[in-house]
Design a protein around this motif. Sequence first.
Motif, PDB file in Angstrom:
ATOM      1  N   PHE A  95      40.993  32.193  50.830  1.00 17.18           N
ATOM      2  CA  PHE A  95      39.773  32.712  50.230  1.00 17.18           C
ATOM      3  C   PHE A  95      40.185  33.527  49.023  1.00 17.18           C
ATOM      4  CE2 PHE A  95      37.431  32.702  54.466  1.00 17.18           C
ATOM      5  CZ  PHE A  95      36.621  31.654  54.086  1.00 17.18           C
ATOM      6  N   CYS A  97      38.479  36.170  46.314  1.00 14.13           N
ATOM      7  CA  CYS A  97      37.262  36.894  45.944  1.00 14.13           C
ATOM      8  C   CYS A  97      37.101  36.879  44.428  1.00 14.13           C
ATOM      9  CB  CYS A  97      37.300  38.336  46.454  1.00 14.13           C
ATOM     10  SG  CYS A  97      35.829  39.266  45.970  1.00 14.13           S
ATOM     11  N   GLY A 140      34.706  32.905  46.442  1.00 16.12           N
ATOM     12  CA  GLY A 140      33.465  33.523  46.880  1.00 16.12           C
ATOM     13  C   GLY A 140      33.593  35.030  46.841  1.00 16.12           C
ATOM     14  N   ARG A 141      32.767  35.690  47.622  1.00 13.08           N
ATOM     15  CA  ARG A 141      32.822  37.139  47.604  1.00 13.08           C
ATOM     16  C   ARG A 141      33.265  37.642  48.974  1.00 13.08           C
ATOM     17  NH1 ARG A 141      29.984  38.312  42.878  1.00 13.08           N
ATOM     18  NH2 ARG A 141      28.547  36.615  43.317  1.00 13.08           N
ATOM     19  N   CYS A 142      34.216  38.545  48.956  1.00 10.70           N
ATOM     20  CA  CYS A 142      34.722  39.070  50.214  1.00 10.70           C
ATOM     21  C   CYS A 142      33.749  40.101  50.775  1.00 10.70           C
ATOM     22  CB  CYS A 142      36.100  39.710  50.013  1.00 10.70           C
ATOM     23  SG  CYS A 142      36.079  41.271  49.127  1.00 10.70           S
ATOM     24  N   ALA A 143      33.988  40.527  52.017  1.00  9.32           N
ATOM     25  CA  ALA A 143      33.081  41.447  52.704  1.00  9.32           C
ATOM     26  C   ALA A 143      32.830  42.713  51.883  1.00  9.32           C
ATOM     27  CB  ALA A 143      33.658  41.812  54.073  1.00  9.32           C
TER      28      ALA A 143
END
Lengths: 146, 146
Positions: A95, A97, A140-143
Amino acid sequence: MTSKSLHGEIENRLVEHELRYTSARKSVVAALITSDGPLSASELHDEFGGSVPLSSIYRSLVVLEETGILAPHLGTKGLTRYELAEWLRGHHHHFVCIDCGAVEDVAVDDTHERSVDAMVNEISSRVAFTPINHALEIEGRCARCA
Amino acid sequence: MTSKSLHGEIENRLVEHELRYTSARKSVVAALITSDGPLSASELHDEFGGSVPLSSIYRSLVVLEETGILAPHLGTKGLTRYELAEWLRGHHHHFVCIDCGAVEDVAVDDTHERSVDAMVNEISSRVAFTPINHALEIEGRCARCA
DNA sequence: AGCTATAATGAGAATCGTTATCATTCAAGA
DNA sequence: TCTTGAATGATAACGATTCTCATTATAGCT
């Protein structure tokens, strides 16, 4: 693979190349074993609280990459992060970010991995290109940044 | 999408942002439309035979990225290459040559693409991560370096 | 067409990640 | 212990990228 046996494997690999498993190199490897994703030279430098000079970290990274112990992560703008090579950590994906640039490992189950493999082979056979490895980056965008 | 309509779309996008589609920006876009893979600032600079100064190229790249016209290619060590965003060029993947670093686009057929999509969604649902895009990088040796 | 406000440019300095240099330190084997 | 090459730390050099600033160009208005 246990952390101890990892260090053993790595030491062997270095010795084969007449190189030493020094403390700087051990620190880098240890940090990457613990980390949940690839790290850059300066991230490692911070990790060590500055106790290992940047120039040594860079040199360690070069040596460890040349001996096939580390692999550069293809997925970063402007800097290079490293991770343990696949024979040490197993195959996985990432993943990334798009906001903070953090990279995190993701495991993939066999079923899905097989379909990716098939796809890679099929595509490569159509063009003059010998596939050696593949990397699936999920952006994508991390938490934290969501 | 024809080259002319691409330029039109891009001009519109820029105008929406109160920006101008100047000759430097057009040159960058035109080069990327023609290219069979992402290009870096200095590769563009060479492409133009030095007629567009590097500083302008870099600025054009920043503007075009901010407006969503270009996307940085996650797959290069040490420099950043750009390509047209997906809404302009369609979804695709990349071959990356581990020797010379060249990057080439690869088309993917729907069947395979669907299985990758499924995999990305399935994986992302298991962790706190919102997927926005994905990139499959196939590393290997290109025809020239084989 | 001429004015004006602002976007964009060109040239160069400044910055950041990375690599190279070199004198010094360390460690494995004789 | 001595020797020899590997490894280190500090720092200079380098390449990619960003910033600065004075100048130029362009869209919109009159």
